[in-house]
Write an enzyme that holds these catalytic residues in place. Structure first.
Site, PDB file in Angstrom:
ATOM      1  N   TRP A 185      49.992  39.632  39.800  1.00  0.00           N
ATOM      2  CA  TRP A 185      48.755  40.391  40.005  1.00  0.00           C
ATOM      3  C   TRP A 185      49.095  41.683  40.724  1.00  0.00           C
ATOM      4  O   TRP A 185      49.899  41.692  41.662  1.00  0.00           O
ATOM      5  CB  TRP A 185      47.743  39.607  40.850  1.00  0.00           C
ATOM      6  CG  TRP A 185      46.547  40.459  41.198  1.00  0.00           C
ATOM      7  CD1 TRP A 185      45.479  40.735  40.403  1.00  0.00           C
ATOM      8  CD2 TRP A 185      46.335  41.206  42.407  1.00  0.00           C
ATOM      9  NE1 TRP A 185      44.603  41.587  41.042  1.00  0.00           N
ATOM     10  CE2 TRP A 185      45.119  41.900  42.286  1.00  0.00           C
ATOM     11  CE3 TRP A 185      47.071  41.355  43.588  1.00  0.00           C
ATOM     12  CZ2 TRP A 185      44.610  42.718  43.274  1.00  0.00           C
ATOM     13  CZ3 TRP A 185      46.565  42.179  44.591  1.00  0.00           C
ATOM     14  CH2 TRP A 185      45.343  42.847  44.437  1.00  0.00           C
ATOM     15  N   GLU A 226      47.343  38.133  35.787  1.00  0.00           N
ATOM     16  CA  GLU A 226      45.996  37.999  36.369  1.00  0.00           C
ATOM     17  C   GLU A 226      45.258  39.324  36.383  1.00  0.00           C
ATOM     18  O   GLU A 226      45.764  40.337  36.866  1.00  0.00           O
ATOM     19  CB  GLU A 226      46.110  37.461  37.799  1.00  0.00           C
ATOM     20  CG  GLU A 226      44.775  37.293  38.496  1.00  0.00           C
ATOM     21  CD  GLU A 226      44.917  36.779  39.910  1.00  0.00           C
ATOM     22  OE1 GLU A 226      43.883  36.580  40.575  1.00  0.00           O
ATOM     23  OE2 GLU A 226      46.069  36.585  40.369  1.00  0.00           O
ATOM     24  N   LYS A 228      41.583  41.735  37.059  1.00  0.00           N
ATOM     25  CA  LYS A 228      40.539  41.929  38.066  1.00  0.00           C
ATOM     26  C   LYS A 228      39.551  42.964  37.539  1.00  0.00           C
ATOM     27  O   LYS A 228      39.938  43.875  36.793  1.00  0.00           O
ATOM     28  CB  LYS A 228      41.146  42.384  39.391  1.00  0.00           C
ATOM     29  CG  LYS A 228      40.193  42.285  40.574  1.00  0.00           C
ATOM     30  CD  LYS A 228      40.942  42.404  41.891  1.00  0.00           C
ATOM     31  CE  LYS A 228      40.010  42.195  43.081  1.00  0.00           C
ATOM     32  NZ  LYS A 228      40.736  42.169  44.365  1.00  0.00           N
ATOM     33  N   ASP A 259      40.483  34.158  37.520  1.00  0.00           N
ATOM     34  CA  ASP A 259      40.109  34.007  38.922  1.00  0.00           C
ATOM     35  C   ASP A 259      38.596  34.068  39.028  1.00  0.00           C
ATOM     36  O   ASP A 259      37.970  34.997  38.502  1.00  0.00           O
ATOM     37  CB  ASP A 259      40.762  35.106  39.766  1.00  0.00           C
ATOM     38  CG  ASP A 259      40.502  34.949  41.253  1.00  0.00           C
ATOM     39  OD1 ASP A 259      39.326  35.016  41.663  1.00  0.00           O
ATOM     40  OD2 ASP A 259      41.471  34.779  42.016  1.00  0.00           O
ATOM     41  N   HIS A 262      37.065  37.488  39.990  1.00  0.00           N
ATOM     42  CA  HIS A 262      37.570  38.726  39.409  1.00  0.00           C
ATOM     43  C   HIS A 262      36.765  39.240  38.224  1.00  0.00           C
ATOM     44  O   HIS A 262      37.287  39.983  37.387  1.00  0.00           O
ATOM     45  CB  HIS A 262      39.040  38.547  39.003  1.00  0.00           C
ATOM     46  CG  HIS A 262      39.968  38.541  40.158  1.00  0.00           C
ATOM     47  ND1 HIS A 262      41.338  38.637  40.026  1.00  0.00           N
ATOM     48  CD2 HIS A 262      39.744  38.468  41.490  1.00  0.00           C
ATOM     49  CE1 HIS A 262      41.913  38.607  41.214  1.00  0.00           C
ATOM     50  NE2 HIS A 262      40.949  38.496  42.121  1.00  0.00           N
ATOM     51  N   HIS A 286      42.337  30.245  39.107  1.00  0.00           N
ATOM     52  CA  HIS A 286      42.241  30.494  40.537  1.00  0.00           C
ATOM     53  C   HIS A 286      40.820  30.183  40.979  1.00  0.00           C
ATOM     54  O   HIS A 286      39.880  30.895  40.629  1.00  0.00           O
ATOM     55  CB  HIS A 286      42.600  31.942  40.876  1.00  0.00           C
ATOM     56  CG  HIS A 286      44.055  32.162  41.056  1.00  0.00           C
ATOM     57  ND1 HIS A 286      44.583  33.361  41.523  1.00  0.00           N
ATOM     58  CD2 HIS A 286      45.113  31.340  40.852  1.00  0.00           C
ATOM     59  CE1 HIS A 286      45.898  33.252  41.593  1.00  0.00           C
ATOM     60  NE2 HIS A 286      46.239  32.045  41.184  1.00  0.00           N
ATOM     61  N   ASP A 294      34.555  40.270  45.112  1.00  0.00           N
ATOM     62  CA  ASP A 294      35.683  39.327  45.179  1.00  0.00           C
ATOM     63  C   ASP A 294      36.059  39.092  46.638  1.00  0.00           C
ATOM     64  O   ASP A 294      37.106  39.520  47.117  1.00  0.00           O
ATOM     65  CB  ASP A 294      36.863  39.899  44.402  1.00  0.00           C
ATOM     66  CG  ASP A 294      38.070  38.983  44.443  1.00  0.00           C
ATOM     67  OD1 ASP A 294      37.885  37.758  44.519  1.00  0.00           O
ATOM     68  OD2 ASP A 294      39.200  39.506  44.432  1.00  0.00           O
ATOM     69  N   ASP A 296      36.414  36.101  48.161  1.00  0.00           N
ATOM     70  CA  ASP A 296      37.283  34.941  48.371  1.00  0.00           C
ATOM     71  C   ASP A 296      36.800  34.033  49.502  1.00  0.00           C
ATOM     72  O   ASP A 296      37.554  33.734  50.428  1.00  0.00           O
ATOM     73  CB  ASP A 296      38.721  35.404  48.632  1.00  0.00           C
ATOM     74  CG  ASP A 296      39.346  36.018  47.394  1.00  0.00           C
ATOM     75  OD1 ASP A 296      39.377  35.326  46.365  1.00  0.00           O
ATOM     76  OD2 ASP A 296      39.799  37.165  47.446  1.00  0.00           O
ATOM     77  N   ASP A 326      42.408  30.219  45.713  1.00  0.00           N
ATOM     78  CA  ASP A 326      42.632  31.582  46.185  1.00  0.00           C
ATOM     79  C   ASP A 326      41.437  32.042  47.005  1.00  0.00           C
ATOM     80  O   ASP A 326      40.476  32.586  46.479  1.00  0.00           O
ATOM     81  CB  ASP A 326      42.871  32.529  45.014  1.00  0.00           C
ATOM     82  CG  ASP A 326      43.340  33.910  45.468  1.00  0.00           C
ATOM     83  OD1 ASP A 326      43.520  34.098  46.694  1.00  0.00           O
ATOM     84  OD2 ASP A 326      43.530  34.784  44.609  1.00  0.00           O
TER      85      ASP A 326
END
Length: 420
Positions: A185, A226, A228, A259, A262, A286, A294, A296, A326
């Site tokens: 990433w 990955e 985003k 993810d 993302h 993820h 994002d 997390d 993640d």
């Protein structure tokens, strides 16, 4: 085992059996699922190679809860504590900056020897390891570009780092007998609207071709890429978009990473899994919880996590999906964050395994949407919790919130003594 837990399980077992669901078989299947627990929750993504470097690449960790790990030994101790409270045998996901070495080494020069202590520790505890090149929080990524950088020398630095990371990942897989997924990433992008969207993507494609040029044994190592949607500092344009990496991954036979944070706030990755599974060699998942962006957040057992579990289980995708976590939250106990997020991810899979999917499919094919809706809703109140409690008890980990007392004790005896 607590007799009440066993009694509740036996009652639940009979109830699920009346719908053709064998809870004993379900738990045997669940034991084989490995979650890759991310090391960077334990120290707020600081790592040990460039620990004094400010976080960049759109990464931000808020909170100053005491007890963040300061050394590899402390981080491994925290991981051990978390795993002792989570049923099953799992994996640890490392970033390159978590090298355990006294040697001053640059990212493009990392070698397996710099992670040998992690390998020995993983062997001791029966764990697998996954890996990630760290293409952020470095002076050569300070302008927001790495593998797509217009400067050939800087771009080559990041190419060499990713190549070195693949060799580390392959070493992990060979030593541990568990395939290592090395995930690429990068944060590359523009804060404002670019004049040329194509050139950076062409540079990224060429750079990735060089990174992946060496064939590695897939029994030991798999590559993932990955995407985003946007990030802090790359609000207008991200070079490695979903479309870019989906195309690249499908063409080159790489795992495509989805993810949960993302994508656009109205998008969900649960709806993408079945579509992508028809064409991709494999998927890296993820699990995160975006809030507004994002961000997390620690994974909760929310609707999207339950839907992800359903897609993986009902679509028989567990065999080709690698599940990792993640998220990072410095405002709460970091060990507790791991435990909550990992247990919830496993719970989502168990919930899906305890649904009458064949009956639901038959009703759907027959156009009997009334039965489909009725069964779906009624099973939400079936005694899933009794099966989960039994699974925890038979796995030798605390049942329900009993794990919290252990974390609080660990905080008192270990974390609070670390200082700042």
């Amino acid at each position: 085992m607590n007799s009440e837990i066993e009694k509740s399980y036996e009652a639940a077992k009979r109830l699920y059996a009346s719908h053709g669901i064998d809870t004993d078989s379900v738990l045997e299947k669940l034991k084989n699922v490995k979650i890759s627990m991310h090391c960077w929750q334990g120290d707020d993504v600081r790592g040990f190679l460039n620990r004094d470097q400010d976080l960049t690449g759109g990464i931000s960790v808020t909170g100053n809860y005491p007890g963040a790990a300061r050394t590899p030994a402390e981080l491994r101790a925290d991981l051990e504590k978390a795993f002792s409270l989570i049923p099953g045998k799992h994996k640890v996901n490392l970033h390159a900056i978590y090298a355990d070495t006294e040697e001053k080494v640059e990212l493009d020069k990392i070698e397996p020897k710099h992670y040998e202590s992690w390998v020995e520790w993983a062997k001791e505890h029966g764990l697998g390891l996954d890996f990630n090149p760290t293409c952020f929080s470095h002076e050569k990524s300070s302008d927001g570009f790495t593998l797509s950088h217009p400067d050939p020398a800087i771009r080559q630095f990041w190419i060499d780092h990713c190549k070195a990371s693949r060799k580390v990942g392959a070493y992990f897989g060979e030593q541990l007998g568990q395939t290592c997924v090395t995930n690429v990433w990068i944060p590359d992008g523009f804060k404002d609207v670019p004049s040329d969207r194509l050139a950076p993507r062409r540079r990224l494609k060429d750079a990735l071709d060089e990174v992946f040029a060496e064939e590695l044994d897939p029994r030991h190592h798999l590559d993932a890429v990955e995407s985003k949607l946007f990030g802090l500092g790359s609000e207008a344009y991200v070079v490695g978009s979903h479309e870019f990496y989906m195309g690249y991954g499908l063409q080159k036979g790489k795992l495509i990473c989805l993810d949960a944070g993302h994508f656009h706030p109205t998008e969900v990755i649960s709806n993408k899994l079945s579509a992508l599974s028809l064409f991709a060699d494999g998927i890296l998942l993820h699990v995160s919880r975006p809030m507004r962006w994002d961000s997390d957040h620690v994974v909760t057992l929310d609707d999207e996590l339950l839907e992800i579990g359903k897609e993986l289980v009902h679509g028989d995708l567990l065999g080709k999906t690698y599940i990792g976590l993640d998220f990072f939250d410095g405002s709460i106990n970091r060990v507790a964050a791991w435990v909550i997020g990992t247990r919830n991810t496993i719970k989502s899979l168990l919930r899906a395994m305890l649904e009458p999917i064949e009956a639901l499919r038959q009703a759907e094919l027959a156009g009997d949407y009334t039965t489909r809706l009725a069964l779906t809703e009624e099973f939400k109140s079936y005694p899933f919790g009794a099966v989960w409690d039994y699974y925890c008890a038979t796995s030798g980990v605390p049942v329900r919130e009993e794990w919290l007392a252990e974390v609080k004790g660990y905080e008192r005896d270990v974390l609070l003594k670390r200082g700042g």
